[in-house]
Design an enzyme around this catalytic site. Structure first.
Site, short mmCIF file in Angstrom:
data_model
loop_
_atom_site.label_atom_id
_atom_site.label_comp_id
_atom_site.label_asym_id
_atom_site.label_seq_id
_atom_site.Cartn_x
_atom_site.Cartn_y
_atom_site.Cartn_z
N ALA A 64 49.07 53.35 39.36
CA ALA A 64 50.16 52.87 38.52
C ALA A 64 49.65 51.66 37.75
O ALA A 64 48.67 51.03 38.15
CB ALA A 64 51.34 52.48 39.40
N GLY A 103 48.53 55.61 42.58
CA GLY A 103 49.29 56.62 41.86
C GLY A 103 48.40 57.72 41.29
O GLY A 103 48.85 58.85 41.12
N GLU A 106 47.92 59.98 44.08
CA GLU A 106 49.23 60.63 44.33
C GLU A 106 49.46 61.75 43.32
O GLU A 106 50.01 62.80 43.66
CB GLU A 106 50.35 59.59 44.26
CG GLU A 106 50.31 58.61 45.44
CD GLU A 106 51.34 57.51 45.33
OE1 GLU A 106 51.21 56.67 44.42
OE2 GLU A 106 52.30 57.51 46.12
N GLU A 126 46.92 50.67 47.87
CA GLU A 126 48.08 49.81 47.59
C GLU A 126 48.24 48.69 48.60
O GLU A 126 48.74 47.62 48.30
CB GLU A 126 49.37 50.65 47.56
CG GLU A 126 49.56 51.50 46.30
CD GLU A 126 48.91 52.87 46.38
OE1 GLU A 126 48.05 53.09 47.27
OE2 GLU A 126 49.28 53.74 45.57
N1 3HC Z 1 46.81 48.72 36.44
C1 3HC Z 1 46.58 47.91 35.40
N2 3HC Z 1 45.38 47.42 35.06
C2 3HC Z 1 44.35 47.78 35.84
C3 3HC Z 1 44.51 48.61 36.96
C4 3HC Z 1 45.81 49.10 37.25
N3 3HC Z 1 46.05 49.92 38.26
N4 3HC Z 1 43.30 48.79 37.53
C5 3HC Z 1 42.43 48.06 36.79
N5 3HC Z 1 43.06 47.47 35.77
C6 3HC Z 1 42.47 46.63 34.72
C7 3HC Z 1 41.84 45.37 35.30
O1 3HC Z 1 42.81 44.35 35.43
C8 3HC Z 1 40.82 45.06 34.25
O2 3HC Z 1 41.48 44.45 33.17
P1 3HC Z 1 40.75 43.32 32.30
O3 3HC Z 1 39.51 43.97 31.75
O4 3HC Z 1 41.77 42.96 31.29
O5 3HC Z 1 40.43 42.22 33.28
C9 3HC Z 1 40.35 46.44 33.76
O6 3HC Z 1 41.38 47.35 34.15
C10 3HC Z 1 39.06 46.89 34.40
O7 3HC Z 1 39.18 46.77 35.80
P2 3HC Z 1 37.97 46.25 36.70
O8 3HC Z 1 37.36 45.06 36.08
O9 3HC Z 1 38.49 46.13 38.08
O10 3HC Z 1 36.97 47.47 36.55
P3 3HC Z 1 35.99 48.12 37.63
O11 3HC Z 1 35.30 49.20 36.92
O12 3HC Z 1 35.23 47.05 38.30
O13 3HC Z 1 36.95 48.75 38.74
C11 3HC Z 1 38.78 50.07 39.58
C12 3HC Z 1 37.77 49.83 38.42
C13 3HC Z 1 38.01 50.50 40.83
C14 3HC Z 1 39.71 51.14 39.13
C15 3HC Z 1 39.51 48.74 39.89
O14 3HC Z 1 40.01 48.24 38.69
C16 3HC Z 1 40.66 48.87 40.84
O15 3HC Z 1 40.46 48.86 42.04
N6 3HC Z 1 41.90 48.94 40.31
C17 3HC Z 1 43.10 48.91 41.11
C18 3HC Z 1 43.35 50.20 41.79
C19 3HC Z 1 44.65 50.15 42.53
O16 3HC Z 1 44.91 49.24 43.31
N7 3HC Z 1 45.49 51.16 42.32
C20 3HC Z 1 46.78 51.20 42.93
C21 3HC Z 1 47.77 50.63 41.99
S1 3HC Z 1 49.37 50.47 42.72
C22 3HC Z 1 50.01 52.01 42.63
O17 3HC Z 1 49.39 52.93 42.19
C23 3HC Z 1 51.43 52.13 43.10
C24 3HC Z 1 51.86 53.55 43.20
O18 3HC Z 1 51.71 53.98 44.52
C25 3HC Z 1 53.29 53.71 42.83
#
Ligand code: 3HC
Length: 686
Positions: A64, A103, A106, A126
């Site tokens: 998400a 997500g 998911e 998450e």
């Molecule tokens: N939402 C919004 N922005 C995101 C994001 C997300 N889920 N994941 C990454 N970004 C953004 C980062 O903030 C960053 O932004 P910036 O360049 O402006 O600083 C850009 O994308 C690149 O991210 P990284 O620097 O972290 O890039 P990497 O290549 O090193 O890593 C990744 C990529 C492994 C995908 C890492 O970004 C990551 O772990 N992201 C989070 C994943 C996550 O936690 N997903 C779960 C979200 S909560 C959810 O899904 C709820 C659902 O269950 C309803």
């Protein structure tokens, strides 16, 4: 197809829906709309027999869109979208590369089949954001992979490889060629040709009945209870997974959403999400766009002590060849033995393959003379923390190192500019301040001297990432960001001791707040003699001096503030207690009756104040950098988000009032102007 984020093509009856929303295809409103439009069109087309959904760019959906959290969710929502996937009358295949996270996974679970490239990682992380998978993940995962694996995946939060995902049933196939798209289309055709059923995860039974599941969950919770302390998400995740086993799918989804919303509103999740963004913000530093970087192909580390050998391991583990240098042969042998033993242990515990261990050992060399720095692109000095000694070493490095090499000092307190000034190339000198154990702790403070070049700073920031660390930029000052801020906690703890408060009460309050140990436990661990006891000039002026004079040097001598048994378990010491009471009585103090909360505030409000000074002086670039530094370098509990956001949460006006009260009681502190101004204006740091 007119949606710019989405392309729909057809290959012999298989529709391929490609989403392209850099950088990570997060499932924000526009992406959800694109999937909604594209999938709607594909499913409505009578010529289409199956649909493949995949992403362009570096990764499958990363989850998400975290930046949308806290705002009302706009339609189309993930739940409606996944309902539609589930209910489709044609097979939908998710084709995964990069990372399918949160997500994103998911979404894949709501498809009927999943194929991934071998390098893909799949996870429901998450929990690291203080949340749970709120779009059906806690209900679909246990149905697909079983309750025990679902607990590991969702509570543990660690992504799994494609091979492991195949083993546990999270995916159906690992692509065996480079062209994921072609493989996924072929797979979809195969499914259609063989009349494979529409495998709806929602309709699968869980592997355990409610009673067995409850036992499995209770066992898992008991085994992991220690790591759950302070966090809110693990408990809610466990309850959501339980709901997958004791009620129908729809009712489980409702329960999952209630538990998700509770987490979303919690301060713990707000703090953890703050740290997610703080980590990414820290990487952005003010350097000229075109400054470039020094290519680092080889590293020399000077000093084979605890820090030198830890730093050597950190570089070896990241794939750099390292020469460890020490002019003392015994020290060099000890350091080298530690490096080899650690690599052997990693291999014997199965944490690295034997081939990786061998490669790292082959990349490791030692030298008894400084001449070996001549080949290195990066020299890291990690000798004893004394300015004259470090200056002497830098003078030699300057004479020997090749032009353009980065010259780094691991100093933790000293004036980097005074070290750089000894050399004829101060622009190449930078601080790389590692935290012990350097191969484990995530923080790397990159210290910018008055003359350090942008190119060298950018090189150091990139190095931090390659080492798997969080690099935080700091200016030059006594202790830089993390040590300087935390020194205020130690001083505050000593002030309480002087008033007759017992060390175990202080430590218990800190552990209750979420630190792995309190300041006096830490001092006992490090050794009371090594944290500033002048053996030649001791006169029982402080509690610490009295303890040292009595041979109570901490854990290593069997006693310090605490008495230790053979397993190094500490119990409150009667000797320490009598000494503390004696000191307090002599200065006319009677121990105040403080609650754990009072102690927490007495110790940590001065840290917030110091953070404000770091900002005011321009030592730290942003408040979130201070939070990141303390979480990664001092195990500040991540569910409080670090001192600055925690300070905001407590209220800056309340902090100023409490500090003024400490000052009235004689504490030698001054309140930061920035903190006073913000408090008066009702502002916050973040
Ligand atoms: N939402 C919004 N922005 C995101 C994001 C997300 N889920 N994941 C990454 N970004 C953004 C980062 O903030 C960053 O932004 P910036 O360049 O402006 O600083 C850009 O994308 C690149 O991210 P990284 O620097 O972290 O890039 P990497 O290549 O090193 O890593 C990744 C990529 C492994 C995908 C890492 O970004 C990551 O772990 N992201 C989070 C994943 C996550 O936690 N997903 C779960 C979200 S909560 C959810 O899904 C709820 C659902 O269950 C309803």
């Amino acid at each position: 197809m007119t949606n710019p984020l989405c392309t729909l093509t057809h290959e012999d009856g298989v529709a391929v829906l490609t989403i392209d929303s850099p950088p990570v295809n997060a499932l924000g409103e526009a992406v959800r709309q694109a999937i909604h439009d594209g999938m709607g069109q594909a499913l409505a087309d009578p010529a289409v027999t199956a649909v493949v959904i995949l992403c362009a760019g570096r990764t499958f959906f990363a989850g998400a869109d975290i930046t949308e959290f806290g705002k009302p969710f706009a339609a189309p929502g993930l739940h409606d979208m996944f309902d539609r996937f589930d209910g489709a009358s044609k097979p939908i295949v998710a084709a995964i590369h990069g990372t399918a996270l949160g997500g994103g996974l998911e979404l894949a679970l709501a498809c009927h089949y999943r194929v991934a490239v071998p390098s893909a990682k799949l996870g429901l992380p998450e929990v690291a954001l203080g949340l749970l998978p709120g779009a059906g993940g806690t209900q679909r995962a246990p149905r697909l992979i079983g309750v025990a694996h679902a607990l590991d995946l969702i509570v543990g939060g660690k992504p799994v490889s494609a091979a492991q995902a195949l083993r546990i049933g999270l995916i159906d196939r690992v692509a065996d060629g480079p062209d994921l798209r072609a493989q996924a289309v072929a797979y979809a055709r195969e499914l259609v040709a063989s009349g494979a059923p529409l495998r709806r995860t929602r309709d699968l039974p869980t592997d355990l009945d409610p009673q067995e599941a409850a036992a499995c969950i209770a066992d898992y919770s008991a085994r992991n209870a220690k790591s759950f302390v302070g966090f809110k998400a693990p408990g809610n995740i466990v309850r959501a997974i339980e709901a997958a086993t004791d009620r129908p799918f729809e009712a489980g989804l409702t329960r999952e959403w209630e538990l998700f919303e509770e987490l979303m509103a919690s301060p713990e999740s707000a703090a953890q999400r703050h740290i997610f963004f703080a980590e990414r913000a820290a990487a952005k530093v003010p350097v000229a766009r075109d400054c470039g970087e020094v290519a680092i192909a080889s590293v020399a580390v000077i000093g084979a002590g605890t820090m030198g050998s830890g730093i050597t391991l950190a570089f070896l583990n990241a794939g750099f060849p390292v020469t460890m240098i020490d002019v003392n042969p015994a020290a060099l042998e000890r350091g080298a033995a530690h490096v080899r033993k650690t690599l052997e242990a990693l291999a014997s515990k199965g944490r690295i393959a034997d081939t990786v261990r061998d490669a790292r050992l082959a990349a490791f060399a030692t030298s008894g003379t400084l001449d070996a720095v001549a080949q290195a692109d990066l020299v890291v000095e990690a000798v004893f923390e004394r300015l004259d000694l470090k200056q002497q070493v830098f003078r030699q490095i300057d004479a020997l190192a090749k032009p353009g090499a980065v010259l780094a000092s691991n100093t933790s307190f000293l004036d980097l500019d005074a070290i750089a000034a000894i050399t004829g190339r101060p622009a190449d000198v930078v601080g790389l301040h590692f935290f012990a154990p350097a191969n484990i702790m995530r923080l790397l403070e990159v210290v910018r001297g008055a003359r350090t070049s942008d190119r060298v700073i950018q090189t150091a920031m990139t190095l931090g990432r390659k080492l798997g660390k969080v690099a935080v930029l700091s200016g030059v000052c006594d202790g830089f960001i993390a040590n300087r801020a935390m020194a205020r906690r130690t001083e505050a703890a000593d002030r309480l001791l002087a008033r007759g408060v017992m060390p175990w009460d202080v430590d218990a309050a800190m552990v209750g707040y979420g630190f792995p140990m309190g300041p006096f436990q830490m001092m006992d661990l490090v050794g009371l003699d090594v944290i500033g006891w002048d053996k030649e000039n001791t006169a029982g002026r402080t509690v610490q001096e009295v303890l040292c004079e009595a041979g109570r040097l901490g854990q290593k001598s069997g006693s310090g503030y605490y008495d230790y048994d053979a397993q190094r378990r500490g119990t409150p010491s009667a000797f320490a207690e009598a000494t503390i009471r004696d000191f307090a009585a002599r200065s006319g103090q009677s121990a105040p009756n403080l609650s754990a909360q009072d102690i927490v505030e007495s110790l940590l409000f001065p840290v917030v104040n110091e953070g404000a000074k770091l900002l005011e002086e321009g030592i730290a670039l942003r408040a979130s950098d201070i939070d990141m530094a303390l979480v990664a370098g001092y195990a500040w509990p991540v569910y409080t988000g670090g001192p600055m956001i925690w300070g905001d949460y407590c209220g800056l006006a309340r902090i100023v009032a409490a500090l003024d009260e400490q000052i009235a009681q004689g504490a030698p502190i001054t309140v930061s102007n920035l903190l006073r101004t913000k408090a008066a204006a009702g502002e916050t740091f973040l």
